[in-house]
Design a protein around this motif. Structure first.
Motif, PDB file in Angstrom:
ATOM      1  N   GLU A 278      47.036  42.726  45.991  1.00 34.77           N
ATOM      2  CA  GLU A 278      46.149  43.319  44.839  1.00 34.77           C
ATOM      3  C   GLU A 278      44.730  42.767  44.922  1.00 34.77           C
ATOM      4  O   GLU A 278      44.542  41.298  44.802  1.00 34.77           O
ATOM      5  CB  GLU A 278      47.039  43.117  43.574  1.00 34.77           C
ATOM      6  CG  GLU A 278      48.055  44.053  43.467  1.00 34.77           C
ATOM      7  CD  GLU A 278      48.657  43.916  42.160  1.00 34.77           C
ATOM      8  OE1 GLU A 278      48.037  44.623  41.195  1.00 34.77           O
ATOM      9  OE2 GLU A 278      49.961  43.399  41.889  1.00 34.77           O
ATOM     10  N   PHE A 279      43.910  43.417  44.299  1.00 32.87           N
ATOM     11  CA  PHE A 279      42.636  42.928  43.907  1.00 32.87           C
ATOM     12  C   PHE A 279      42.203  43.454  42.321  1.00 32.87           C
ATOM     13  O   PHE A 279      42.476  44.706  42.168  1.00 32.87           O
ATOM     14  CB  PHE A 279      41.489  43.505  44.880  1.00 32.87           C
ATOM     15  CG  PHE A 279      40.110  43.035  44.184  1.00 32.87           C
ATOM     16  CD1 PHE A 279      39.389  41.885  44.348  1.00 32.87           C
ATOM     17  CD2 PHE A 279      39.282  44.256  43.585  1.00 32.87           C
ATOM     18  CE1 PHE A 279      38.164  41.585  44.048  1.00 32.87           C
ATOM     19  CE2 PHE A 279      38.148  43.819  43.163  1.00 32.87           C
ATOM     20  CZ  PHE A 279      37.689  42.736  43.435  1.00 32.87           C
ATOM     21  N   ILE A 280      41.865  42.476  41.715  1.00 29.58           N
ATOM     22  CA  ILE A 280      41.804  42.914  40.197  1.00 29.58           C
ATOM     23  C   ILE A 280      40.430  42.454  39.859  1.00 29.58           C
ATOM     24  O   ILE A 280      40.128  41.047  39.961  1.00 29.58           O
ATOM     25  CB  ILE A 280      42.596  42.447  39.329  1.00 29.58           C
ATOM     26  CG1 ILE A 280      44.214  42.759  40.004  1.00 29.58           C
ATOM     27  CG2 ILE A 280      42.632  43.096  37.908  1.00 29.58           C
ATOM     28  CD1 ILE A 280      45.298  41.731  39.263  1.00 29.58           C
ATOM     29  N   ALA A 281      39.376  43.155  39.162  1.00 29.01           N
ATOM     30  CA  ALA A 281      38.308  42.905  38.673  1.00 29.01           C
ATOM     31  C   ALA A 281      37.948  43.421  37.254  1.00 29.01           C
ATOM     32  O   ALA A 281      38.820  44.089  36.708  1.00 29.01           O
ATOM     33  CB  ALA A 281      37.133  43.105  39.524  1.00 29.01           C
ATOM     34  N   GLY A 282      37.120  42.937  36.654  1.00 26.08           N
ATOM     35  CA  GLY A 282      36.707  43.367  35.194  1.00 26.08           C
ATOM     36  C   GLY A 282      35.515  42.712  34.679  1.00 26.08           C
ATOM     37  O   GLY A 282      34.850  41.508  35.037  1.00 26.08           O
TER      38      GLY A 282
END
Length: 373
Positions: free
Chosen positions: A279-283
């Motif tokens: 998974e890749f998560i950004a924000g």
């Protein structure tokens, strides 16, 4: 005459004994039949009851050590869950779930009801897991292959006290959600969607502003073992984690409408041989002093070996401030799980934790025992 009398008496005694024997045999058969009927009645009654309320739960605890000075036994989770089906018929299904957590401060973490008139559409209302990320919603503390959730999941999906927003909600929120699936196959559906509207605030309390968080996720299953997914979140609120401690901050209404965005995706392949997941998560998270752009991700894999054994490995990183040009933390984890019984797991994880920002790297060991009931 005497012989005749003796013969008649013998016949009478034999006849009486036979009658008693038949009566005893008949009584035994009746008792067996009565017992069978009682068992069937009670089984049917329990099946009826268990349809409406079915309890379960789990206990997770263990030992944590690192060379920075931590050495402690810990109870991580003591959870009790009740689920049930309130209606199943021509108009669809109505299900509910209630879950309480007792490790630390006791609190209600799940309390929701789901109505699905058809497989393609349903609505869920209450307090439940956010569909942001795969690992948060699809892996519980006892089904997760590691002793800890990935860093990016903990810090960008409100899973822990280290969350960038400063909200530790066990990955949950209060609101409602539209959900459904399409293109149904044997045992799975190719398309699965969720679109939720949440308070975007603390659990078990009313919202502190008029804005609501929007969270959406789409999962594609081209084959049963493989899930490919993407998700997003948009919200407004007061996010205090990155307020500068040297600054004087006076509460303002504007502080309740700071913007927050999350987006990401990945894949999971799980079958009887093991799993591979990434998974890749950004924000972006605003506060009154600066905007934090964050990103993180992980790659994990595991293989089932022999009976009851699984070996796992994970590369995991989290960058709380991308603009600093330095990754805050990188974890390299190797572990083994032994499951002697269906409801018992023993996990041993070793993590080398590489830290930036002047912090010393750590060697960490996690020994974790979980029991499901």
């Amino acid at each position: 005459m005497r012989k005749l009398f003796v013969a008649a008496l013998a016949l009478l005694i034999c006849g009486f004994a036979q009658a008693q024997n038949d009566n005893s045999q008949k009584t035994l058969e009746e008792r067996v039949a009565s017992l069978e009927n009682t068992v069937k009645t009670r089984t049917a009654s329990w099946d009826k009851i268990s349809r409406y309320i079915s309890p379960s739960g789990y206990v997770v605890g263990g030992y944590n050590w690192n060379d920075a000075g931590t050495s402690t036994f810990k109870i991580n989770h003591v959870n009790i869950t009740f689920v049930g089906n309130l209606y199943k018929g021509d108009y669809g299904t109505v299900d509910y779930k209630v879950q309480a957590a007792f490790a630390g401060t006791p609190k209600l973490i799940d309390a929701f009801i789901t109505y699905k008139p058809i497989k393609e559409f349903g609505i869920k209302f209450g307090q439940f897991k956010s569909p942001l990320t795969f690992e948060n919603s699809e892996r519980s503390p006892v089904s997760l292959e590691f002793a800890n959730y990935a860093l990016a999941v903990q810090r960008l999906a409100r899973m822990s006290e280290q969350d960038v927003c400063g909200l530790s909600n066990a990955g949950r929120d209060l609101g409602f959600e539209f959900l459904g699936s399409a293109l149904h196959r044997d045992g799975f559906s190719i398309i699965n969607y969720e679109l939720a509207v949440f308070n975007g605030y603390k659990l078990n309390t009313t919202d502190d502003n008029k804005s609501k968080d929007i969270v959406g996720r789409l999962i594609i299953n081209p084959i049963k073992p493989l899930s490919v997914f993407g998700y997003f979140q948009r919200g407004e609120g007061a996010y205090p984690t990155f307020y500068d401690a040297t600054q004087t901050y006076e509460p303002q209404d504007a502080s309740k409408y700071l913007q927050m965005y999350r987006y990401g995706g990945g894949f999971d392949y799980t079958d009887y041989r093991g799993f591979v997941r990434a998974e890749f998560i950004a924000g972006k998270t605003d506060n009154l002093l600066k905007t934090m752009n964050s990103a993180g991700g992980y790659f994990a894999a595991g293989a089932n070996i022999a009976n009851h054994w699984q070996v796992v490995a994970r590369y995991d990183y989290m960058d709380e401030d991308v603009d600093s040009k330095k990754i805050n933390e990188m974890d390299y984890t190797a572990g083994i799980t032994y499951a002697p019984l269906k409801n018992v797991d023993l996990k041993l994880n070793y993590t080398y934790r590489q830290l930036n920002g002047g912090f010393q790297d750590k060697n960490c060991i996690y020994l974790q025992l979980s029991y499901k009931f």
